[in-house]
Design a protein around this motif. Structure first.
Motif, PDB file in Angstrom:
ATOM      1  N   ALA A   1       0.825  -1.210   0.000  1.00 33.19           N
ATOM      2  CA  ALA A   1       0.000   0.000   0.000  1.00 33.19           C
ATOM      3  C   ALA A   1       0.857   1.256   0.000  1.00 33.19           C
ATOM      4  O   ALA A   1       0.566   2.228  -0.712  1.00 33.19           O
ATOM      5  CB  ALA A   1      -0.929  -0.015   1.211  1.00 33.19           C
ATOM      6  N   ASP A   2       1.938   1.245   0.772  1.00 33.99           N
ATOM      7  CA  ASP A   2       2.820   2.407   0.848  1.00 33.99           C
ATOM      8  C   ASP A   2       3.490   2.671  -0.500  1.00 33.99           C
ATOM      9  O   ASP A   2       3.585   3.824  -0.955  1.00 33.99           O
ATOM     10  CB  ASP A   2       3.870   2.172   1.936  1.00 33.99           C
ATOM     11  N   ALA A   3       3.951   1.622  -1.161  1.00 39.56           N
ATOM     12  CA  ALA A   3       4.595   1.784  -2.464  1.00 39.56           C
ATOM     13  C   ALA A   3       3.600   2.303  -3.502  1.00 39.56           C
ATOM     14  O   ALA A   3       3.933   3.139  -4.346  1.00 39.56           O
ATOM     15  CB  ALA A   3       5.186   0.449  -2.926  1.00 39.56           C
ATOM     16  N   ALA A   4       2.367   1.828  -3.428  1.00 41.49           N
ATOM     17  CA  ALA A   4       1.345   2.298  -4.367  1.00 41.49           C
ATOM     18  C   ALA A   4       1.014   3.761  -4.134  1.00 41.49           C
ATOM     19  O   ALA A   4       0.810   4.528  -5.087  1.00 41.49           O
ATOM     20  CB  ALA A   4       0.093   1.434  -4.238  1.00 41.49           C
ATOM     21  N   ILE A   5       0.953   4.152  -2.871  1.00 38.55           N
ATOM     22  CA  ILE A   5       0.725   5.571  -2.555  1.00 38.55           C
ATOM     23  C   ILE A   5       1.832   6.427  -3.159  1.00 38.55           C
ATOM     24  O   ILE A   5       1.585   7.478  -3.765  1.00 38.55           O
ATOM     25  CB  ILE A   5       0.650   5.781  -1.026  1.00 38.55           C
ATOM     26  N   GLN A   6       3.066   5.974  -3.025  1.00 35.62           N
ATOM     27  CA  GLN A   6       4.204   6.748  -3.526  1.00 35.62           C
ATOM     28  C   GLN A   6       4.149   6.912  -5.046  1.00 35.62           C
ATOM     29  O   GLN A   6       4.402   8.000  -5.575  1.00 35.62           O
ATOM     30  CB  GLN A   6       5.518   6.057  -3.115  1.00 35.62           C
ATOM     31  N   ILE A   7       3.792   5.857  -5.739  1.00 29.28           N
ATOM     32  CA  ILE A   7       3.694   5.921  -7.198  1.00 29.28           C
ATOM     33  C   ILE A   7       2.573   6.870  -7.641  1.00 29.28           C
ATOM     34  O   ILE A   7       2.682   7.581  -8.639  1.00 29.28           O
ATOM     35  CB  ILE A   7       3.448   4.515  -7.779  1.00 29.28           C
ATOM     36  N   HIS A   8       1.480   6.914  -6.858  1.00 26.64           N
ATOM     37  CA  HIS A   8       0.340   7.761  -7.211  1.00 26.64           C
ATOM     38  C   HIS A   8       0.576   9.233  -6.858  1.00 26.64           C
ATOM     39  O   HIS A   8      -0.200  10.097  -7.276  1.00 26.64           O
ATOM     40  CB  HIS A   8      -0.928   7.261  -6.513  1.00 26.64           C
ATOM     41  N   GLY A   9       1.615   9.510  -6.088  1.00 23.98           N
ATOM     42  CA  GLY A   9       1.871  10.889  -5.697  1.00 23.98           C
ATOM     43  C   GLY A   9       0.724  11.440  -4.867  1.00 23.98           C
ATOM     44  O   GLY A   9       0.146  10.745  -4.027  1.00 23.98           O
ATOM     45  N   GLY A  10       0.355  12.677  -5.116  1.00 25.53           N
ATOM     46  CA  GLY A  10      -0.710  13.308  -4.346  1.00 25.53           C
ATOM     47  C   GLY A  10      -2.027  12.564  -4.441  1.00 25.53           C
ATOM     48  O   GLY A  10      -2.811  12.529  -3.476  1.00 25.53           O
ATOM     49  N   ALA A  11      -2.296  11.947  -5.583  1.00 24.34           N
ATOM     50  CA  ALA A  11      -3.548  11.208  -5.757  1.00 24.34           C
ATOM     51  C   ALA A  11      -3.645  10.034  -4.784  1.00 24.34           C
ATOM     52  O   ALA A  11      -4.748   9.625  -4.414  1.00 24.34           O
ATOM     53  CB  ALA A  11      -3.667  10.705  -7.194  1.00 24.34           C
ATOM     54  N   GLY A  12      -2.499   9.525  -4.382  1.00 29.08           N
ATOM     55  CA  GLY A  12      -2.508   8.394  -3.461  1.00 29.08           C
ATOM     56  C   GLY A  12      -2.900   8.757  -2.047  1.00 29.08           C
ATOM     57  O   GLY A  12      -3.200   7.875  -1.237  1.00 29.08           O
ATOM     58  N   LEU A  13      -2.904  10.061  -1.750  1.00 35.25           N
ATOM     59  CA  LEU A  13      -3.205  10.507  -0.394  1.00 35.25           C
ATOM     60  C   LEU A  13      -4.674  10.863  -0.193  1.00 35.25           C
ATOM     61  O   LEU A  13      -5.093  11.111   0.934  1.00 35.25           O
ATOM     62  CB  LEU A  13      -2.345  11.730  -0.048  1.00 35.25           C
ATOM     63  N   CYS A  14      -5.447  10.903  -1.264  1.00 38.68           N
ATOM     64  CA  CYS A  14      -6.857  11.288  -1.151  1.00 38.68           C
ATOM     65  C   CYS A  14      -7.738  10.065  -1.398  1.00 38.68           C
ATOM     66  O   CYS A  14      -7.254   8.947  -1.577  1.00 38.68           O
ATOM     67  CB  CYS A  14      -7.195  12.419  -2.107  1.00 38.68           C
ATOM     68  N   ASP A  15      -9.032  10.291  -1.427  1.00 41.54           N
ATOM     69  CA  ASP A  15      -9.969   9.184  -1.554  1.00 41.54           C
ATOM     70  C   ASP A  15     -10.315   8.842  -2.995  1.00 41.54           C
ATOM     71  O   ASP A  15     -11.240   8.056  -3.241  1.00 41.54           O
ATOM     72  CB  ASP A  15     -11.255   9.500  -0.781  1.00 41.54           C
ATOM     73  N   ASP A  16      -9.587   9.405  -3.956  1.00 43.03           N
ATOM     74  CA  ASP A  16      -9.806   9.021  -5.346  1.00 43.03           C
ATOM     75  C   ASP A  16      -9.414   7.566  -5.586  1.00 43.03           C
ATOM     76  O   ASP A  16      -9.902   6.922  -6.511  1.00 43.03           O
ATOM     77  CB  ASP A  16      -9.001   9.918  -6.288  1.00 43.03           C
ATOM     78  N   PHE A  17      -8.497   7.079  -4.767  1.00 44.09           N
ATOM     79  CA  PHE A  17      -8.052   5.693  -4.818  1.00 44.09           C
ATOM     80  C   PHE A  17      -8.162   5.118  -3.401  1.00 44.09           C
ATOM     81  O   PHE A  17      -8.097   5.857  -2.418  1.00 44.09           O
ATOM     82  CB  PHE A  17      -6.603   5.594  -5.314  1.00 44.09           C
TER      83      PHE A  17
END
Length: 408
Positions: free
Chosen positions: A352-368
């Motif tokens: 999950a942490d690696a996926a957040i990093q790849i998504h950048g800012g988008a990984g920190l919100c509820d879009d994903f």
């Protein structure tokens, strides 16, 4: 060890995966939109889409798959159920759809294995039918609850009644509008030997003296509509017939409850890790920076490769644990159960942490769903015993095994 799924499991897995694609994936956004969005659990409601999905799952005979008793469930062993739990782990709402969600599964197993005929009729049957939800009260805010002998809550037998007193927290499911009872663990004889002091008692959530003091957020999220409650019990009186198995048997029941439950948790977490990795790879292939796809930048290929290896290793260890539990029993599987409880949540958190990093800012919100996946994995490193406790069990068993080898 043969980890190949049986023909029946393979057929169930195919049907389950199709149901996930066709029914659950499109319903996730609807489910989220139907939540109240209120921090006050008194306003929480069951999203109507959930009841619709449950009815469809039951009609499709994808119901109570976790229960090994063919009379009440699918009649699958742990090794056969494990791949199905992994499939369910791809969605946060899926386990409830199939009536396979914690803590209900653990409570159903307890009532099925240890409950009286009266307890099974009154509490187990509506749980199996998906008509009600339940919760489990063990952890306490004022003691280190990783050591059950620290427990202070009491379940005092007084004639034909049991009096419950104490404070419990992280009671998952207590906020659900369909929650009708909790299984309360407390001291029935504080002076007995440590593992014979406890009792497990069925307590209606609306019994006089039971109060939901507050719902506890996880990383600022309340996990509506189930939530995690802090509950107080003040001179709560329930019939003595609500004691499961008998006073002093609580620790014994708890140990029997945790083996299959931890396998369920871990296989669902592997499913969550697979979803995180899939989202990571999709993002890495679809985005470019500095003239290259993210998948080809820096150490990203290594990250993907390491996650693939880690997930495969975690799955194999969990399947071995399930196989050992099925073929040799809980005692033989004890060390393996602790191993998967340490390994799998850590892998899911890493994914999950690696996926957040790849998504950048988008990984920190509820879009994903990545922050939710991360929180889920992080919580599992504490739920059902923290990593440190399980490492202690593993080390103790290993020392014993090494000493035995030296003797022979």
């Amino acid at each position: 060890m043969d980890f190949a799924p049986s023909e029946r499991t393979q057929a169930l897995a195919e049907r389950l995966a199709r149901f996930m694609r066709e029914e659950i994936a499109p319903a996730e956004a609807v489910y989220a939109a139907e939540l109240s969005g209120n921090a006050d659990h008194r306003f929480w409601r069951q999203p109507p889409i959930m009841e619709t999905l449950k009815a469809k799952a039951r009609q499709a005979r994808l119901w109570n798959l976790f229960l090994p008793d063919a009379e009440y469930g699918a009649g699958l062993g742990n090794a056969d159920y494990a791949p199905l739990a992994e499939i369910m782990g791809h969605s946060f709402i899926a386990p409830e759809v199939f009536n396979c969600s914690a803590p209900d599964t653990g409570n159903m197993e307890v009532l099925h294995r240890y409950g009286s005929a009266e307890q099974r009729e009154r509490w187990l049957k509506p749980l199996l039918d998906g008509e009600i939800r339940s919760a489990f009260c063990m952890t306490e805010p004022d003691v280190a609850s990783s050591d059950a002998t620290n427990m202070r809550a009491t379940a005092h037998v007084d004639g034909d009644e049991v009096i419950l007193n104490g404070r419990k927290w992280w009671t998952t499911g207590a906020g659900h509008p369909h929650c009708r009872f909790v299984i309360f663990m407390g001291l029935s004889d504080p002076d007995a030997e440590p593992h014979k002091r406890h009792a497990m008692v069925i307590c209606p959530i609306d019994a006089p003296g039971v109060k939901i003091e507050r719902m506890l957020p996880v990383f600022h999220h309340y996990d509506e509509p189930s939530g995690h409650g802090e509950l107080s019990f003040t001179d709560v009186r329930v019939p003595a017939s609500h004691v499961i198995l008998g006073p002093g048997r609580g620790f014994e029941i708890a140990q029997g409850r945790l083996g299959p439950g931890r396998i369920h948790h871990c296989m669902r977490a592997i499913g969550a890790a697979e979803r995180a990795l899939a989202l990571l790879c999709q993002r890495a292939r679809s985005r470019k920076a500095f003239g290259k796809h993210l998948a080809d930048l820096g150490g990203n290929p290594d990250i993907v490769a390491n996650l693939r290896m880690a997930i495969e290793q975690a799955r194999l260890l969990t399947l071995k644990t399930a196989w050992t539990l099925d073929t040799q029993g809980t005692k033989a599987a004890l060390g393996l159960i602790s191993q998967i409880k340490v390994v799998v949540p850590a892998v899911a958190q890493q994914a999950a942490d690696a996926a957040i990093q790849i998504h950048g800012g988008a990984g920190l919100c509820d879009d994903f769903p990545l922050t939710q996946l991360f929180a889920y994995a992080r919580v599992l490193r504490l739920a059902d015993g923290p990593d440190e406790v399980h490492r202690g069990v593993i080390a103790k068993l290993e020392a014993k095994a090494q000493a035995h080898r030296e003797m022979v």
